[in-house]
Write a protein that holds these residues in place. Structure first.
Motif, PDB file in Angstrom:
ATOM      1  N   ILE A 157       0.879  -1.432   0.294  1.00  0.00           N
ATOM      2  CA  ILE A 157       0.075   0.533  -0.484  1.00  0.00           C
ATOM      3  C   ILE A 157       1.156   1.297  -0.044  1.00  0.00           C
ATOM      4  N   SER A 158       2.000   1.310   0.721  1.00  0.00           N
ATOM      5  CA  SER A 158       3.029   2.453   0.635  1.00  0.00           C
ATOM      6  C   SER A 158       3.439   2.317  -0.420  1.00  0.00           C
ATOM      7  N   GLN A 159       3.469   1.273  -1.333  1.00  0.00           N
ATOM      8  CA  GLN A 159       4.679   0.959  -3.245  1.00  0.00           C
ATOM      9  C   GLN A 159       2.957   2.072  -3.764  1.00  0.00           C
ATOM     10  N   SER A 160       2.186   1.694  -3.341  1.00  0.00           N
ATOM     11  CA  SER A 160       0.845   2.705  -4.182  1.00  0.00           C
ATOM     12  C   SER A 160       0.588   4.021  -3.919  1.00  0.00           C
ATOM     13  N   LEU A 220       5.223  -0.183 -10.136  1.00  0.00           N
ATOM     14  CA  LEU A 220       4.133  -0.344 -10.132  1.00  0.00           C
ATOM     15  C   LEU A 220       4.215  -2.183 -10.563  1.00  0.00           C
ATOM     16  N   ALA A 221       4.531  -2.606 -11.654  1.00  0.00           N
ATOM     17  CA  ALA A 221       4.731  -4.277 -11.635  1.00  0.00           C
ATOM     18  C   ALA A 221       5.586  -4.911  -9.860  1.00  0.00           C
ATOM     19  N   TRP A 222       6.036  -4.179  -9.639  1.00  0.00           N
ATOM     20  CA  TRP A 222       5.745  -4.910  -8.505  1.00  0.00           C
ATOM     21  C   TRP A 222       4.814  -4.733  -7.283  1.00  0.00           C
ATOM     22  N   THR A 223       4.297  -3.569  -6.831  1.00  0.00           N
ATOM     23  CA  THR A 223       2.952  -3.459  -6.269  1.00  0.00           C
ATOM     24  C   THR A 223       1.643  -4.485  -6.922  1.00  0.00           C
ATOM     25  N   TYR A 228       8.632  -4.218  -3.139  1.00  0.00           N
ATOM     26  CA  TYR A 228       9.833  -3.780  -4.272  1.00  0.00           C
ATOM     27  C   TYR A 228      10.680  -3.958  -4.023  1.00  0.00           C
ATOM     28  N   ILE A 229      11.337  -5.335  -4.987  1.00  0.00           N
ATOM     29  CA  ILE A 229      13.072  -5.468  -5.541  1.00  0.00           C
ATOM     30  C   ILE A 229      13.352  -5.012  -6.264  1.00  0.00           C
ATOM     31  N   SER A 230      14.768  -4.210  -6.598  1.00  0.00           N
ATOM     32  CA  SER A 230      14.734  -4.350  -8.116  1.00  0.00           C
ATOM     33  C   SER A 230      15.001  -5.188  -8.756  1.00  0.00           C
ATOM     34  N   TRP A 231      14.993  -5.809 -10.269  1.00  0.00           N
ATOM     35  CA  TRP A 231      15.240  -7.171 -10.648  1.00  0.00           C
ATOM     36  C   TRP A 231      16.062  -7.815 -10.982  1.00  0.00           C
ATOM     37  N   GLU A 232      17.633  -6.617 -10.334  1.00  0.00           N
ATOM     38  CA  GLU A 232      18.508  -7.549 -10.367  1.00  0.00           C
ATOM     39  C   GLU A 232      18.691  -8.719  -9.128  1.00  0.00           C
ATOM     40  N   ASP A 233      18.364  -7.554  -7.814  1.00  0.00           N
ATOM     41  CA  ASP A 233      18.785  -8.136  -6.924  1.00  0.00           C
ATOM     42  C   ASP A 233      17.242  -9.424  -6.538  1.00  0.00           C
TER      43      ASP A 233
END
Length: 187
Positions: free
Chosen positions: A100-103, A147-150, A156-161
Motif C-alpha cells: 500500500i505504501s508503494q501505491s 508498479l510491476a512489483w506493486t 519492491y526489489i530491483s529485478w537484479e536483486d
C-alpha cells in the motif's frame, strides 16, 4: 540469467524508449491508467498516520482523480498526504502495508510528474525524489518498475536483486505485470 530476467530488463528498456517518445502529458496519461487500479488500496486504508491530517485518504484519492481529469487541485496537500502515508506504511514490516505504501509513493510520483515541479512533502521525508526506486533510467520507467512489483502484490526489489534472492520475490509475477503494462500502454 534466465529468460525471465532478460525479459524484465528488455521490457523496462522498451518502456523507457516508449516513454521517451511521448510528450509529458501523454506520459502522465499512460501512467495514470496503470496506477488507477491501485488507488482503491490507498483510498480504503483507515489507519491514522498523522495527528492533524489535512486530508483523509479518500479525499487524497479523489483529488488525484480530479487532477487526472484536468481539474485544479491542491497538488501540494495531496502529495504531502501521500508521501506521509507511504513513509509510515513502509516502516511497518507487514508486506501488505508495504505494498500500500508503494501505491501511495507511485501516486505521489505521478502527481509530481503531472505538476512538473517539486511538491511539498511531510517534514519527515527529506527528499521526495528518493521515494520511488531509481533503478530505471527515467521517472516514467521508475514508476512503472515500482508498479510491476506493486501490482503483483510484492514488496519492491530491483529485478537484479531478485536474481540474488529468488526465494524472497517472484520475478516471474513482476515480469507478467510488466508485460501486461507494456501491452496496455503500447497497443
Amino acid at each position: 540469467m534466465t529468460e525471465t530476467d532478460t525479459e524484465y530488463s528488455e521490457l523496462l528498456q522498451a518502456l523507457d524508449e516508449f516513454g521517451g517518445s511521448l510528450g509529458p502529458h501523454e506520459q502522465v496519461s499512460c501512467l495514470y491508467r496503470l496506477l488507477a487500479p491501485l488507488l482503491g488500496r490507498v483510498e480504503g486504508e483507515d489507519m491514522e498516520f498523522s495527528d492533524e491530517p489535512v486530508l483523509s485518504n479518500p479525499e487524497a484519492v479523489r483529488g488525484l482523480r480530479r487532477a487526472a481529469a484536468g481539474e485544479s487541485v491542491d497538488a501540494d496537500a495531496i502529495h504531502e498526504h501521500l508521501t506521509a502515508m507511504g513513509l509510515v506504511y513502509s516502516e511497518d514490516q507487514d508486506p501488505d502495508l508495504h505494498v500500500i505504501s508503494q501505491s501511495a509513493y507511485a501516486a505521489a510520483a505521478w502527481l509530481r510528474l503531472l505538476a512538473g515541479r517539486k511538491l511539498r512533502t511531510d517534514d519527515q521525508s527529506e527528499d521526495d525524489e528518493d521515494l520511488i526506486p531509481a533503478f530505471a533510467p527515467s521517472t516514467f520507467t521508475q514508476i512503472i518498475d515500482l508498479l510491476a512489483w506493486t501490482r503483483s502484490d510484492q514488496v519492491y526489489i530491483s529485478w537484479e536483486d531478485a536474481l540474488t534472492y529468488p526465494d524472497l520475490r517472484d520475478l516471474q509475477a513482476a515480469t507478467r505485470e510488466l508485460r501486461a503494462m507494456y501491452a496496455e500502454i503500447t497497443t
